[in-house]
Design an enzyme around this catalytic site. Structure first.
Site, short mmCIF file in Angstrom:
data_model
loop_
_atom_site.label_atom_id
_atom_site.label_comp_id
_atom_site.label_asym_id
_atom_site.label_seq_id
_atom_site.Cartn_x
_atom_site.Cartn_y
_atom_site.Cartn_z
N ARG A 53 0.84 -1.21 0.00
CA ARG A 53 0.00 0.00 0.00
C ARG A 53 0.87 1.26 0.00
O ARG A 53 0.56 2.24 -0.69
CB ARG A 53 -0.95 0.00 1.21
N LYS A 152 -2.47 7.08 1.10
CA LYS A 152 -2.24 7.41 2.50
C LYS A 152 -1.14 8.47 2.53
O LYS A 152 0.04 8.16 2.69
CB LYS A 152 -1.86 6.14 3.28
N GLU A 185 -16.02 6.71 5.82
CA GLU A 185 -15.20 6.11 6.88
C GLU A 185 -15.05 7.13 8.00
O GLU A 185 -15.54 8.26 7.88
CB GLU A 185 -13.83 5.71 6.32
N1 PMP Z 1 -9.13 5.11 7.10
C1 PMP Z 1 -8.25 6.08 7.32
C2 PMP Z 1 -8.54 7.45 6.84
C3 PMP Z 1 -7.05 5.80 7.99
O1 PMP Z 1 -6.16 6.76 8.21
C4 PMP Z 1 -6.80 4.48 8.43
C5 PMP Z 1 -5.51 4.13 9.11
N2 PMP Z 1 -5.31 4.81 10.30
C6 PMP Z 1 -7.78 3.51 8.21
C7 PMP Z 1 -8.93 3.85 7.51
C8 PMP Z 1 -7.57 2.09 8.64
O2 PMP Z 1 -6.59 1.45 7.85
P1 PMP Z 1 -5.69 0.27 8.41
O3 PMP Z 1 -6.61 -0.79 8.91
O4 PMP Z 1 -4.91 -0.19 7.22
O5 PMP Z 1 -4.85 0.82 9.49
#
Ligand code: PMP
Length: 289
Positions: A53, A152, A185
């Site tokens: 990622r 990200k 989200e």
């Molecule tokens: N959405 C956002 C905006 C995030 O920053 C994150 C990670 N902190 C997540 C979802 C969750 O992703 P992950 O399970 O890969 O940590």
């Protein structure tokens, strides 16, 4: 406790001395990418998925990471070892590097690779038993055509604006909708609901980060015989849900019992959430990755 050492471009510095240039475009413009990961019993959970990622985020912003995937993996493991950490949170950052004042990425040199390993407690322990109270922010998630939420990036202002709204309302997280008014989200976590025994979560094209914890939890639910669907959700769906929870590397799996001052389900942690929290803890401890 011994001093935390931070990896910067192959060298280790004590936390206080771990510094990069004020001309770094990561600071000046949020021009860079990152990953947040966790290690359990000395092993990084889904390290390869996080590195893939990271590479995809970097590719999307035309940033060349100066280390290969294998070198990054080694660097992450070495940093953990050096700090004697078994259970830890890991922040891997790649900035565009120092440049001139002006946006142009072509005028930067040497991207900086930074690895911080430390402890994190995103939410107080008791909230994993009691559940979170969240609100819907009026700040919508970034329009995918403006800045894809799949990247990200170091530019988290969109989410911070929503987080501030949450804080103003006395909540530790906030739900973000997309440009179409659908559930996307939370500011740093993905969202799930349980409705009539099925587990539902917004699809990637709702404009969300494809969470690695989200993927793990979907697998666990399927293994437990629960039907999982990635489907468009509205606030209505959340309000009438039987259960709701959030997922993230830092947050892990945390129940939500109130959204916009409406009680979700019974107002306590539901059975599907409880099972998935347990299964997730088992998975991260048993994982060989
Ligand atoms: N959405 C956002 C905006 C995030 O920053 C994150 C990670 N902190 C997540 C979802 C969750 O992703 P992950 O399970 O890969 O940590």
């Amino acid at each position: 406790m011994s001093q935390i050492e931070v990896f910067i471009n192959g060298h280790y510095y004590p936390k206080e001395d771990a510094k990069i240039s004020v001309y770094d475009h990561g600071l000046l413009y949020g021009d860079g990418v990152f990953e947040g990961m966790r290690a359990y019993s000395g092993r990084v959970f889904r390290l390869q998925e996080h590195l893939i990622r990271l590479e995809e985020s970097a590719a999307a912003i035309l940033l060349t990471i100066p280390l290969s995937r294998e070198e990054l993996a080694e660097a992450v493991k070495d940093t953990l070892k050096r700090n004697n950490l078994q259970d830890a949170y890991i922040r891997l950052i790649v900035t565009r590097g120092a440049g001139s004042l002006g946006l142009d990425p072509a005028r930067t040199s040497n991207p900086q690779v930074i690895i911080i390993t430390d402890h994190i407690e995103l939410y107080p322990r008791e909230l994993y038993e009691q559940g979170l109270k969240i609100i819907t922010a009026s700040t919508i998630r970034n329009h995918p055509a403006a800045l894809s939420p799949r990247i990200k990036s170091l530019n988290y202002l969109n989410n911070i604006m929503a987080k501030l709204e949450g804080r103003q309302a006395g909540c530790m997280e906030a739900l973000m909708l997309n440009v179409r008014g659908e559930v996307a989200e939370c500011t740093g976590d993905n969202i799930f609901i349980v409705r009539r025994g099925q587990l539902l979560t917004p699809p990637i094209d709702a404009g969300i980060l494809e969470g690695i914890t989200r993927n793990a939890v979907m697998e666990l639910a399927r293994n437990a015989g629960v039907t999982v669907r990635e489907t468009t959700l509205t606030r209505h769906d959340v309000y009438v849900a039987d259960e709701c929870f959030l997922t993230g590397s830092a947050a892990e799996v945390i129940p939500v019992v109130e959204v916009d001052q409406r009680t979700i389900g019974t107002g306590s942690v539901g059975p599907v959430t409880r099972r998935l929290m347990q299964d997730f803890h088992q998975l991260v401890r048993s994982s060989n990755e």
